[in-house]
Write an enzyme that holds these catalytic residues in place. Structure first.
Site, short mmCIF file in Angstrom:
data_model
loop_
_atom_site.label_atom_id
_atom_site.label_comp_id
_atom_site.label_asym_id
_atom_site.label_seq_id
_atom_site.Cartn_x
_atom_site.Cartn_y
_atom_site.Cartn_z
CG HIS A 97 78.16 36.00 82.89
ND1 HIS A 97 77.56 35.08 83.31
CD2 HIS A 97 79.17 35.82 82.29
CE1 HIS A 97 78.20 33.90 83.04
NE2 HIS A 97 79.30 34.30 82.58
CD GLU A 114 83.15 34.76 82.36
OE1 GLU A 114 82.51 34.79 83.52
OE2 GLU A 114 83.12 34.07 81.24
NE ARG A 191 72.89 25.94 81.29
CZ ARG A 191 72.18 25.63 82.40
NH1 ARG A 191 70.87 25.22 82.50
NH2 ARG A 191 73.01 25.61 83.73
#
Length: 318
Positions: A97, A114, A191
């Protein structure tokens, strides 16, 4: 108002999902390929809906927009946090990310830092966490030559483990793992590798190689944080993360425990057990799978029962 806001949230079908979210929490799944429950969310791709009180029927993003006083008058443009429960019935793609600067410039939204609390993990389950490349050039070469076994760092996990995953960290959740994820409110994922899997229509899923290379931290930085444990009357509080983005805690409650707000608002997810949440305006039953917002007007509360809870509050950027 002075009452907790219980939230009804959005389930997301994923190629790697399963039925565990029904088996564990009783959530009503639309299929047998559900991978994510956006438990506490104001993100436009899956906002939670308030189930009780004077704001019943409003979505969390609407509440943030119209009643900023419930969030301590927060100045951020968007509600900054997102809590998910993920069921990895199969391996997730290897991904990375961006940080806020790259995310806002290229995607028009926040980046994504996260963290993961491992709620359950089958014997031998593992995650991808980091990589072995020493330079960007080496990273690009190993990606181009498909040297995934050499590039990716894999770690075996067990129930109760916790991982901090800053933006720029190559990562993937492996099959047989269920996690509670606390993250920035962003849906941007690049991805990097997807095991050459095909989707339901027989197509390879899109990869984002250049973006992944752009945002990956090289060399990898292990961001593991030391947890802090505090034992109070009828509750053990574990602090997993204190960051610019969020603070994350575990409350293990046995009996009646008293709490005082440490932030303008607190997000609460019940992972195990049941009990009663008491605030000035009354008592509210808690069950496994409950997701709750305690807004600014709730300064003190108590919880009585036998429960395991993950709670989070917004970080403070200095």
């Amino acid at each position: 108002m002075n009452e907790p806001l219980f939230l009804e949230s959005v389930l997301k079908e994923r190629i790697w999902g399963g039925t565990t979210l029904h088996d564990v929490f009783g959530y009503d799944l639309p299929s047998d390929k559900v991978g994510e429950y956006w438990a506490i969310s104001a993100h436009p791709n899956g906002p939670s809906t308030i189930k009780n009180g004077q704001y019943k029927g409003m979505t969390l993003d609407q509440l943030w927009e119209k009643h900023r006083e419930l969030f301590g008058g927060a100045k951020e443009e968007v509600f900054p946090l997102l809590t998910k429960v993920l069921d990895a019935n199969d391996d997730l793609s290897v991904q990375v990310h961006p940080d806020d600067t790259y995310g806002l410039a290229h995607e028009g939204e926040l980046g994504k830092t996260e963290c993961w609390y491992i709620m359950d993990a089958k014997e031998g389950a593992e995650i991808v966490y980091g990589h072995h490349a020493k330079t960007k050039k080496e990273l690009e070469t190993m990606i181009r030559e498909g040297k995934w076994d050499e590039l990716l760092q894999r770690i075996k996990v067990k129930k109760g483990d916790f991982f901090f995953v800053p933006s720029g960290t190559i990562h993937a959740i492996g099959a047989g793992i269920m996690i509670l994820e606390t993250q920035q409110s962003s849906d941007t994922t690049y991805r990097l590798y997807d095991y050459n899997r095909k989707d339901d229509t027989g197509n390879l899923r899109e990869l984002h190689i250049q973006q992944s290379v752009d945002v990956t931290t090289v060399p990898h930085v292990d961001a593991t944080k030391e947890k802090e444990i505090e034992t109070l009357e009828n509750v053990e509080i574990t602090t997993y993360a204190k960051t610019d983005f969020f603070n994350v805690f575990q409350w293990d409650i046995k009996g009646k425990a008293a709490f005082k707000a440490t932030a303008p608002y607190t997000l609460v997810s019940v992972l195990e057990g049941e009990g009663t949440l008491s605030v000035e305006s009354g008592n509210f039953p808690l069950i496994k799978g409950s997701n709750i917002l305690l807004a600014t007007d709730i300064n003190n509360w108590s919880i009585d029962g036998s429960l395991q809870i993950i709670a989070s509050t917004p970080g403070i950027k200095i």
